[in-house]
Design a protein around this motif. Structure first.
Motif, PDB file in Angstrom:
ATOM      1  N   THR A   1      -2.934 -15.316 -20.745  1.00  0.00           N
ATOM      2  CA  THR A   1      -4.085 -14.914 -19.933  1.00  0.00           C
ATOM      3  C   THR A   1      -4.453 -13.909 -18.887  1.00  0.00           C
ATOM      4  OG1 THR A   1      -2.720 -17.165 -19.615  1.00  0.00           O
ATOM      5  CG2 THR A   1      -3.496 -16.347 -17.332  1.00  0.00           C
TER       6      THR A   1
ATOM      7  N   THR B   1      -4.575 -23.553 -21.197  1.00  0.00           N
ATOM      8  CA  THR B   1      -4.069 -23.625 -20.128  1.00  0.00           C
ATOM      9  C   THR B   1      -5.169 -23.944 -18.884  1.00  0.00           C
ATOM     10  OG1 THR B   1      -2.780 -21.568 -19.998  1.00  0.00           O
ATOM     11  CG2 THR B   1      -4.064 -21.285 -18.323  1.00  0.00           C
TER      12      THR B   1
ATOM     13  N   VAL C   1      -8.347 -17.024 -20.183  1.00  0.00           N
ATOM     14  CA  VAL C   1      -7.313 -17.880 -20.120  1.00  0.00           C
ATOM     15  C   VAL C   1      -7.104 -19.264 -21.651  1.00  0.00           C
ATOM     16  CG1 VAL C   1      -6.539 -18.523 -17.946  1.00  0.00           C
ATOM     17  CG2 VAL C   1      -7.821 -20.167 -18.700  1.00  0.00           C
TER      18      VAL C   1
ATOM     19  N   LYS D   1      -4.757 -27.639 -18.270  1.00  0.00           N
ATOM     20  CA  LYS D   1      -3.974 -28.078 -16.632  1.00  0.00           C
ATOM     21  C   LYS D   1      -4.497 -27.719 -15.970  1.00  0.00           C
ATOM     22  CE  LYS D   1       0.297 -26.476 -19.409  1.00  0.00           C
ATOM     23  NZ  LYS D   1       1.379 -25.707 -19.915  1.00  0.00           N
TER      24      LYS D   1
ATOM     25  N   ALA E   1       1.994 -18.157 -18.659  1.00  0.00           N
ATOM     26  CA  ALA E   1       1.327 -18.717 -19.970  1.00  0.00           C
ATOM     27  C   ALA E   1       1.327 -17.699 -19.914  1.00  0.00           C
ATOM     28  CB  ALA E   1      -0.055 -19.412 -19.161  1.00  0.00           C
TER      29      ALA E   1
END
Length: 182
Positions: A51, A151, A147, A154, A48
């Motif tokens: 992150t 993200t 994050v 998710k 990602a």
């Protein structure tokens, strides 16, 4: 240790409660072969954008602490966030660590620094490695990371993942280091 051995050991531990870390799950628990695991999480975080792992001062050290007679390094205030791309994998053991670059200052003796034409306070940094997985078992109870909202969305969709808390933070508290390529 070869990955084939690791997979074999994991399968044995999955099917034999005596081979498991006693603090991980119930004795009669059998995981699915395709279950989401911590390695899937770390891979997702490493792939990602933006992150990072939040360096933790209170940490379960796996090696001996070095004794320093004199330590001139003083860590800067604020949260240290290391890109997840800085994961360190061990060739011999099933260990996964992350290497953080910690910014700070070195305070020299003002008289001695002046004598050789140096500033008595020098910007500096040190590296610290923290082990997330040790010998195939979690070495940390929780992992803090930063994050993006995408993200986070998710991660919240993964039912096996237990997110303890989501806290906004002020970007002024953040010391975001570049990748540790040096």
């Amino acid at each position: 240790m070869k990955m084939r051995e690791v997979r074999g050991n994991k399968a044995d531990a999955t099917r034999n409660a005596a081979m498991r870390n006693p603090n991980t799950c119930d004795a009669d628990y059998l995981s699915k072969d395709d279950a989401f695991c911590v390695m899937d999480l770390l891979k997702m975080l490493a792939e990602a954008d933006d992150t990072g792992y939040v360096y933790q001062s209170n940490y379960n050290r796996i090696g001996l602490k070095t004794k320093e007679e004199v330590n001139y390094f003083k860590r800067d205030e604020g949260m240290v966030v290391t890109p997840f791309k800085d994961l360190v994998l061990n060739k011999e053991k099933v260990n996964v660590s992350i290497r953080s670059k910690i910014a700070g200052k070195v305070q020299l003796n003002p008289n001695q620094a002046e004598r050789v034409g140096l500033n008595p306070v020098i910007d500096s940094y040190t590296y610290r490695t923290q082990t997330i997985i040790k010998n195939g078992f979690l070495n940390m109870d929780t992992i803090q990371f930063v994050v993006t909202p995408e993200t986070l969305e998710k991660l919240e969709a993964i039912k096996e993942l237990k997110i303890l808390s989501v806290e906004p933070f002020a970007s002024t508290d953040l010391i975001h280091e570049e990748a540790c390529n040096t």
